[in-house]
Design an enzyme around this catalytic site. Structure first.
Site, PDB file in Angstrom:
ATOM      1  N   ARG A 162      58.720  39.779  13.489  1.00  0.00           N
ATOM      2  CA  ARG A 162      58.007  40.919  12.983  1.00  0.00           C
ATOM      3  C   ARG A 162      58.140  40.854  11.371  1.00  0.00           C
ATOM      4  O   ARG A 162      59.259  41.050  10.880  1.00  0.00           O
ATOM      5  CB  ARG A 162      58.547  42.220  13.416  1.00  0.00           C
ATOM      6  CG  ARG A 162      57.659  43.407  13.220  1.00  0.00           C
ATOM      7  CD  ARG A 162      57.747  44.632  13.968  1.00  0.00           C
ATOM      8  NE  ARG A 162      57.222  44.443  15.240  1.00  0.00           N
ATOM      9  CZ  ARG A 162      56.026  44.242  15.629  1.00  0.00           C
ATOM     10  NH1 ARG A 162      55.110  44.628  14.761  1.00  0.00           N
ATOM     11  NH2 ARG A 162      55.516  44.106  16.867  1.00  0.00           N
TER      12      ARG A 162
ATOM     13  N   ASP B  69      59.021  32.288  25.600  1.00  0.00           N
ATOM     14  CA  ASP B  69      60.177  33.252  25.129  1.00  0.00           C
ATOM     15  C   ASP B  69      61.453  32.534  25.696  1.00  0.00           C
ATOM     16  O   ASP B  69      61.368  31.667  26.363  1.00  0.00           O
ATOM     17  CB  ASP B  69      60.024  34.789  25.690  1.00  0.00           C
ATOM     18  CG  ASP B  69      59.846  34.848  27.254  1.00  0.00           C
ATOM     19  OD1 ASP B  69      60.423  33.991  27.585  1.00  0.00           O
ATOM     20  OD2 ASP B  69      58.879  35.342  27.740  1.00  0.00           O
TER      21      ASP B  69
ATOM     22  N   ASP C  39      54.868  28.387  31.384  1.00  0.00           N
ATOM     23  CA  ASP C  39      55.389  29.789  32.020  1.00  0.00           C
ATOM     24  C   ASP C  39      55.468  29.787  33.309  1.00  0.00           C
ATOM     25  O   ASP C  39      54.648  28.909  33.959  1.00  0.00           O
ATOM     26  CB  ASP C  39      54.820  30.640  31.083  1.00  0.00           C
ATOM     27  CG  ASP C  39      55.572  32.298  30.674  1.00  0.00           C
ATOM     28  OD1 ASP C  39      56.540  31.938  31.659  1.00  0.00           O
ATOM     29  OD2 ASP C  39      55.180  32.954  30.382  1.00  0.00           O
TER      30      ASP C  39
ATOM     31  N   ASP D 128      34.634  51.369  57.718  1.00  0.00           N
ATOM     32  CA  ASP D 128      35.358  52.330  56.840  1.00  0.00           C
ATOM     33  C   ASP D 128      36.141  51.387  55.809  1.00  0.00           C
ATOM     34  O   ASP D 128      36.740  51.872  54.989  1.00  0.00           O
ATOM     35  CB  ASP D 128      36.184  53.185  57.706  1.00  0.00           C
ATOM     36  CG  ASP D 128      37.385  52.628  58.463  1.00  0.00           C
ATOM     37  OD1 ASP D 128      37.562  51.344  58.486  1.00  0.00           O
ATOM     38  OD2 ASP D 128      38.098  53.161  58.971  1.00  0.00           O
ATOM     39  N   GLY D 129      35.906  50.213  55.871  1.00  0.00           N
ATOM     40  CA  GLY D 129      36.616  49.119  55.000  1.00  0.00           C
ATOM     41  C   GLY D 129      38.092  48.748  55.421  1.00  0.00           C
ATOM     42  O   GLY D 129      38.614  47.996  54.626  1.00  0.00           O
ATOM     43  N   GLU D 130      38.634  49.082  56.523  1.00  0.00           N
ATOM     44  CA  GLU D 130      39.954  48.575  57.161  1.00  0.00           C
ATOM     45  C   GLU D 130      39.758  47.245  57.524  1.00  0.00           C
ATOM     46  O   GLU D 130      38.635  46.700  57.923  1.00  0.00           O
ATOM     47  CB  GLU D 130      40.339  49.432  58.318  1.00  0.00           C
ATOM     48  CG  GLU D 130      40.775  50.750  57.950  1.00  0.00           C
ATOM     49  CD  GLU D 130      41.037  51.358  59.406  1.00  0.00           C
ATOM     50  OE1 GLU D 130      40.722  51.124  60.475  1.00  0.00           O
ATOM     51  OE2 GLU D 130      41.536  52.572  59.154  1.00  0.00           O
TER      52      GLU D 130
ATOM     53  N   HIS E  38      59.515  35.681  40.350  1.00  0.00           N
ATOM     54  CA  HIS E  38      59.673  36.366  38.930  1.00  0.00           C
ATOM     55  C   HIS E  38      61.159  36.297  38.617  1.00  0.00           C
ATOM     56  O   HIS E  38      61.637  36.227  37.724  1.00  0.00           O
ATOM     57  CB  HIS E  38      58.967  37.625  38.890  1.00  0.00           C
ATOM     58  CG  HIS E  38      59.206  38.087  37.525  1.00  0.00           C
ATOM     59  ND1 HIS E  38      58.890  37.582  36.112  1.00  0.00           N
ATOM     60  CD2 HIS E  38      59.935  39.295  37.120  1.00  0.00           C
ATOM     61  CE1 HIS E  38      59.497  38.244  35.387  1.00  0.00           C
ATOM     62  NE2 HIS E  38      59.989  39.325  35.650  1.00  0.00           N
TER      63      HIS E  38
ATOM     64  N   LYS F 151      59.626  35.345  18.163  1.00  0.00           N
ATOM     65  CA  LYS F 151      58.854  36.401  17.574  1.00  0.00           C
ATOM     66  C   LYS F 151      59.459  36.809  16.346  1.00  0.00           C
ATOM     67  O   LYS F 151      60.628  37.397  16.415  1.00  0.00           O
ATOM     68  CB  LYS F 151      58.558  37.230  18.657  1.00  0.00           C
ATOM     69  CG  LYS F 151      56.989  37.991  18.485  1.00  0.00           C
ATOM     70  CD  LYS F 151      56.835  39.075  19.525  1.00  0.00           C
ATOM     71  CE  LYS F 151      56.059  38.519  20.577  1.00  0.00           C
ATOM     72  NZ  LYS F 151      55.697  39.640  21.559  1.00  0.00           N
TER      73      LYS F 151
HETATM   74  C1  R5P Z   1      57.341  37.249  31.848  1.00  0.00           C
HETATM   75  O1  R5P Z   1      58.359  37.491  32.360  1.00  0.00           O
HETATM   76  C2  R5P Z   1      56.486  36.151  32.445  1.00  0.00           C
HETATM   77  O2  R5P Z   1      57.453  35.088  32.525  1.00  0.00           O
HETATM   78  C3  R5P Z   1      55.267  36.064  31.682  1.00  0.00           C
HETATM   79  O3  R5P Z   1      55.550  35.404  30.379  1.00  0.00           O
HETATM   80  C4  R5P Z   1      54.473  37.133  31.442  1.00  0.00           C
HETATM   81  O4  R5P Z   1      54.381  37.762  32.462  1.00  0.00           O
HETATM   82  C5  R5P Z   1      52.983  36.635  30.839  1.00  0.00           C
HETATM   83  O5  R5P Z   1      52.569  37.984  30.800  1.00  0.00           O
HETATM   84  P1  R5P Z   1      50.946  37.810  29.936  1.00  0.00           P
HETATM   85  O6  R5P Z   1      49.928  36.597  30.330  1.00  0.00           O
HETATM   86  O7  R5P Z   1      50.337  39.205  30.263  1.00  0.00           O
HETATM   87  O8  R5P Z   1      51.321  37.642  28.335  1.00  0.00           O
END
Ligand code: R5P
Length: 282
Positions: free
Chosen positions: A183, A158, A207, A34-36, A119, A181
């Site tokens: 706008r 960022d 990142d 069943d996939g378990e 994170h 960034k």
């Molecule tokens: C944001 O808080 C993380 O550090 C990354 O910058 C983010 O999750 C990257 O997301 P994506 O690759 O979808 O732009």
């Protein structure tokens, strides 16, 4: 002490075991009709290091089953990547705090947990056992050295990632900055380094996670428009959802590298030595 791992973390676990001069316990993974998920471990030790990134629901279930199968041992959990960590708040009423759910579920049957560039460090408090976090910033810096770039500019996508960029840059004494960034209109956005110019320079965007790659792809295009010589990118967790790697390379990025917290073809930085050092210290 022995190491044991989920299917998704076999390479990293083997590297950790080598660094600890021990072996990885064999595990037979299969599924019921069943996939378990089902698994059967080889002989475990009194002291176990369980290595498993949560990259999706299947790897979470497999990890929980593995911890339970090791229940006669002292279990240290190495959680190199923890999915759901970005939902670390109730942003809107009615939402779960998903990171807390995962942390609580994985606190059962273990004595401590080690994460890698989680994170948000606050998430560590959601585990009911002692939890520590490692950063691969220096390791990414060492990797960038191998690219032999001339005076690279290290960029965070960022402001939130600028401390990470600073730590990466300190490995080579390089300059660092973060992208800002602006706008320009309802549909037009400009991204450029806040203080330094990218003109004629090799730029490395760093990142913790690349997920859709959207931010970095936009940034890379703009950096080339601003005269950057080359754009590279390196991250800890290469999620690369929905074809992100291909899209990133299509922007003209010279190289996309990640670590082995999620095992990918472009995993060129390893978390193993740091994990082994952290385990030896405990
Ligand atoms: C944001 O808080 C993380 O550090 C990354 O910058 C983010 O999750 C990257 O997301 P994506 O690759 O979808 O732009």
């Amino acid at each position: 002490m022995k190491v044991i791992c989920t299917e998704q973390s076999q390479v990293l676990a083997t590297r950790v075991a080598r660094a600890l001069k021990t072996t990885v316990v064999d595990v037979k993974y299969s599924r019921f009709p069943d996939g378990e998920h089902y698994l059967l471990t080889g002989e475990i030790d009194d002291e176990m290091v369980i290595v498993g990134s949560v990259v999706d629901s299947d790897s979470l279930i497999q990890l929980m089953l593995l911890v339970d199968a090791c229940d006669r041992a002292t279990n240290r959990l190495v959680l190199p990547y923890m999915a759901y960590a970005r939902q670390d708040k109730r942003f809107r009423p009615g939402e779960p705090v998903s990171s807390r759910v995962i942390a609580r579920a994985l606190s059962q049957g273990i004595s401590e947990v080690i994460t890698v560039n989680i994170h948000e460090k606050e998430i560590l408090k959601s585990f009911s056992v002692p939890a520590g976090n490692l950063s691969l910033a220096k390791d990414i810096g060492s990797f960038i050295k191998t690219l032999k770039l001339d005076n690279p500019l290290i960029l965070a996508p960022d402001e939130g990632a600028v401390v990470f960029a600073e730590q990466v840059a300190s490995a080579g004494g390089w300059e660092y900055d973060h992208l800002e960034k602006t706008r320009l209109s309802g549909v037009e956005v400009k991204m450029a380094p806040r203080q330094l110019s990218a003109k004629k320079r090799s730029v490395v965007i760093v990142d913790d996670i690349i997920s859709t790659g959207g931010t970095i792809a936009t940034a890379a295009g703009m950096l080339y428009q601003q005269g950057a010589k080359d754009v590279f990118t390196a991250c800890v967790h290469g999620v690369f959802t929905g074809g992100a790697y291909v899209r990133l390379m299509a922007t003209g990025i010279r190289d996309v590298a990640c670590s082995d917290t999620i095992e990918r073809g472009c995993s060129r930085i390893s978390a193993a030595d740091q994990i082994a050092r952290a385990i030896r210290k405990q």
